[in-house]
Motif scaffolding. Structure first.
Motif, PDB file in Angstrom:
ATOM      1  N   LYS A 167      57.162  42.482  40.584  1.00 18.09           N
ATOM      2  CA  LYS A 167      57.513  42.632  39.173  1.00 18.09           C
ATOM      3  C   LYS A 167      56.364  42.183  38.262  1.00 18.09           C
ATOM      4  O   LYS A 167      56.042  42.850  37.278  1.00 18.09           O
ATOM      5  N   LEU A 168      55.753  41.054  38.599  1.00 19.12           N
ATOM      6  CA  LEU A 168      54.717  40.477  37.738  1.00 19.12           C
ATOM      7  C   LEU A 168      53.347  41.138  37.921  1.00 19.12           C
ATOM      8  O   LEU A 168      52.507  41.078  37.030  1.00 19.12           O
ATOM      9  N   GLY A 169      53.106  41.705  39.119  1.00 23.60           N
ATOM     10  CA  GLY A 169      51.814  42.342  39.388  1.00 23.60           C
ATOM     11  C   GLY A 169      50.679  41.335  39.522  1.00 23.60           C
ATOM     12  O   GLY A 169      49.507  41.676  39.335  1.00 23.60           O
ATOM     13  N   ASP A 170      51.027  40.071  39.839  1.00 20.85           N
ATOM     14  CA  ASP A 170      49.984  39.042  39.945  1.00 20.85           C
ATOM     15  C   ASP A 170      49.422  38.906  41.364  1.00 20.85           C
ATOM     16  O   ASP A 170      48.533  38.089  41.601  1.00 20.85           O
ATOM     17  N   HIS A 171      49.964  39.677  42.299  1.00 24.13           N
ATOM     18  CA  HIS A 171      49.440  39.747  43.668  1.00 24.13           C
ATOM     19  C   HIS A 171      49.245  41.222  44.013  1.00 24.13           C
ATOM     20  O   HIS A 171      49.890  42.091  43.443  1.00 24.13           O
ATOM     21  N   GLU A 172      48.390  41.471  44.993  1.00 26.61           N
ATOM     22  CA  GLU A 172      48.334  42.806  45.589  1.00 26.61           C
ATOM     23  C   GLU A 172      49.234  42.779  46.824  1.00 26.61           C
ATOM     24  O   GLU A 172      49.060  41.913  47.697  1.00 26.61           O
ATOM     25  N   ILE A 173      50.196  43.693  46.885  1.00 26.32           N
ATOM     26  CA  ILE A 173      51.080  43.783  48.053  1.00 26.32           C
ATOM     27  C   ILE A 173      50.577  44.944  48.903  1.00 26.32           C
ATOM     28  O   ILE A 173      50.527  46.087  48.442  1.00 26.32           O
ATOM     29  N   LEU A 174      50.157  44.631  50.130  1.00 25.69           N
ATOM     30  CA  LEU A 174      49.507  45.622  50.996  1.00 25.69           C
ATOM     31  C   LEU A 174      50.419  45.960  52.162  1.00 25.69           C
ATOM     32  O   LEU A 174      50.786  45.084  52.950  1.00 25.69           O
ATOM     33  N   GLY A 230      42.669  51.208  46.533  1.00 26.29           N
ATOM     34  CA  GLY A 230      42.933  50.762  45.166  1.00 26.29           C
ATOM     35  C   GLY A 230      43.264  49.292  45.043  1.00 26.29           C
ATOM     36  O   GLY A 230      43.858  48.860  44.051  1.00 26.29           O
ATOM     37  N   VAL A 231      42.889  48.525  46.050  1.00 25.10           N
ATOM     38  CA  VAL A 231      43.223  47.103  46.076  1.00 25.10           C
ATOM     39  C   VAL A 231      42.209  46.300  45.259  1.00 25.10           C
ATOM     40  O   VAL A 231      40.999  46.469  45.416  1.00 25.10           O
ATOM     41  N   ASP A 232      42.715  45.427  44.396  1.00 28.30           N
ATOM     42  CA  ASP A 232      41.872  44.507  43.639  1.00 28.30           C
ATOM     43  C   ASP A 232      41.730  43.225  44.462  1.00 28.30           C
ATOM     44  O   ASP A 232      42.665  42.431  44.563  1.00 28.30           O
ATOM     45  N   LEU A 233      40.562  43.030  45.065  1.00 27.74           N
ATOM     46  CA  LEU A 233      40.343  41.872  45.928  1.00 27.74           C
ATOM     47  C   LEU A 233      40.248  40.563  45.144  1.00 27.74           C
ATOM     48  O   LEU A 233      40.218  39.482  45.739  1.00 27.74           O
ATOM     49  N   GLY A 234      40.252  40.658  43.831  1.00 26.14           N
ATOM     50  CA  GLY A 234      40.255  39.456  42.997  1.00 26.14           C
ATOM     51  C   GLY A 234      41.628  38.808  42.924  1.00 26.14           C
ATOM     52  O   GLY A 234      41.747  37.638  42.552  1.00 26.14           O
ATOM     53  N   LYS A 235      42.670  39.557  43.275  1.00 29.85           N
ATOM     54  CA  LYS A 235      44.039  39.009  43.242  1.00 29.85           C
ATOM     55  C   LYS A 235      44.424  38.497  44.630  1.00 29.85           C
ATOM     56  O   LYS A 235      43.972  39.045  45.635  1.00 29.85           O
ATOM     57  N   GLY A 258      36.102  37.353  54.233  1.00 29.76           N
ATOM     58  CA  GLY A 258      35.877  36.107  53.507  1.00 29.76           C
ATOM     59  C   GLY A 258      36.897  35.877  52.409  1.00 29.76           C
ATOM     60  O   GLY A 258      36.724  35.022  51.545  1.00 29.76           O
ATOM     61  N   LYS A 259      37.992  36.656  52.443  1.00 31.58           N
ATOM     62  CA  LYS A 259      39.074  36.459  51.463  1.00 31.58           C
ATOM     63  C   LYS A 259      40.145  35.588  52.113  1.00 31.58           C
ATOM     64  O   LYS A 259      40.714  35.966  53.138  1.00 31.58           O
ATOM     65  N   HIS A 260      40.409  34.425  51.522  1.00 32.80           N
ATOM     66  CA  HIS A 260      41.316  33.465  52.156  1.00 32.80           C
ATOM     67  C   HIS A 260      42.667  33.349  51.461  1.00 32.80           C
ATOM     68  O   HIS A 260      43.582  32.742  52.012  1.00 32.80           O
ATOM     69  N   ASP A 261      42.810  33.931  50.261  1.00 30.03           N
ATOM     70  CA  ASP A 261      44.084  33.804  49.535  1.00 30.03           C
ATOM     71  C   ASP A 261      45.015  34.982  49.887  1.00 30.03           C
ATOM     72  O   ASP A 261      45.282  35.859  49.086  1.00 30.03           O
ATOM     73  N   HIS A 262      45.486  34.946  51.133  1.00 32.05           N
ATOM     74  CA  HIS A 262      46.395  36.004  51.581  1.00 32.05           C
ATOM     75  C   HIS A 262      47.569  35.382  52.317  1.00 32.05           C
ATOM     76  O   HIS A 262      47.456  34.317  52.925  1.00 32.05           O
ATOM     77  N   SER A 263      48.706  36.043  52.243  1.00 36.64           N
ATOM     78  CA  SER A 263      49.917  35.578  52.910  1.00 36.64           C
ATOM     79  C   SER A 263      50.621  36.786  53.510  1.00 36.64           C
ATOM     80  O   SER A 263      50.206  37.938  53.291  1.00 36.64           O
TER      81      SER A 263
END
Length: 283
Positions: A167-174, A230-235, A258-263
């Protein structure tokens, strides 16, 4: 060829070179979808990398949940690993029989438990066998080993957190599922689930992260695949799939970048597709 990193991915060359290391623990984490027509335990019994223990993704899970193979509670993980002789100070290497498929899920499970000395075998058992490397059919001798864990809550997301992120669009959902399942043009293999995808999610089919031989693409090639989706790796990223197995391949790929902010959304489509009050997007 993998750039060997004992915290993410190692090559068959690396593993054979370290096979006799006393602090190495190898796990066969093979797991197959029913339509694959393969028996992981029987294949392990017939042939495995010397010293490998079998990690049963369905059994080492939270069986209080009605959802398939949810991450185990820390105390269950500790008791199973201890009995398998996997403990503190060990370098763990996980592989599977499909190339690079379910092994990433077990890599992520160790990460969730705060264990970082764990890598996936690039290309898996298929590559190992094709190269004529040693195999055995004897189960290893197991000795209890102490293991301490520290669950990293930020590495897993539940349905409420994913709904908020959508809803917020503050994460990229892959979403790691196939394009047909993502768009809703293909029926879900699990009965009773709706077709489509989580609103505002992006499709990064796990196969697009792999080479034809089941090895993972180079970090530069991975970045190109993810950006082309279309993924924004900054999120920060949340990964999802059918039941939380192939999603972890994306987590592994992001870590390689090298991207560590993933769940990982553990319930994945097995949960989201079941509840009619959760919105579904198509196309």
């Amino acid at each position: 060829m993998a750039l060997d990193d004992p915290k993410t991915l190692v090559s068959t060359d690396w593993l054979e070179m370290h096979l006799k290391d006393p602090d190495l623990r190898i796990l066969d984490a093979s797991w197959y979808l029913p339509d694959m027509g393969r028996d992981a335990k029987a294949e392990y019994a017939a042939a495995h990398i010397p010293g490998a223990r079998f990690f049963d993704i369905d059994e080492i899970s939270d069986q209080r949940s009605s959802l398939p193979h949810m991450a185990p509670p820390p105390e269950k993980f500790v008791s199973r690993m201890r009995a398998m002789g996997v403990g503190d100070g060990h370098q763990v290497v996980v592989y599977d029989g499909a190339g690079l498929f379910s092994a990433a899920r077990v890599w992520w499970t160790f990460r969730l438990m705060g264990k970082t000395d764990v890598a996936v075998l690039d290309g898996g058992f298929a590559k190992w066998q094709a190269e004529g490397r040693p195999v055995e059919d004897m189960p290893p001798v197991l000795r209890d080993r102490h293991i301490t864990v520290s669950r990293q809550a930020h590495m897993v997301k539940d349905v409420t957190q994913v709904a908020a992120a959508a809803k917020l669009g503050d994460h990229e959902i892959l979403d790691a599922r196939s394009p047909g399942r993502f768009t809703g043009d293909e029926a879900e293999p699990r009965p009773g689930l709706r077709s489509g995808h989580i609103p505002n999610s992006k499709n990064v089919h796990y196969r697009t992260l792999l080479n034809a031989d089941g090895t993972m693409k180079s970090p530069d090639a991975l970045r190109a695949v993810v950006e082309a989706a279309g993924v924004d790796l900054g999120k920060p990223a949340i990964t999802s799939c059918g039941s939380g197995v192939s999603a972890a391949i994306i987590n592994l790929a992001l870590e390689r970048l090298g991207k560590h902010d993933h769940s990982l959304y553990d319930g994945s489509w097995a949960e989201w597709g079941m509840y009619n009050d959760l919105k579904v997007a198509k196309g």
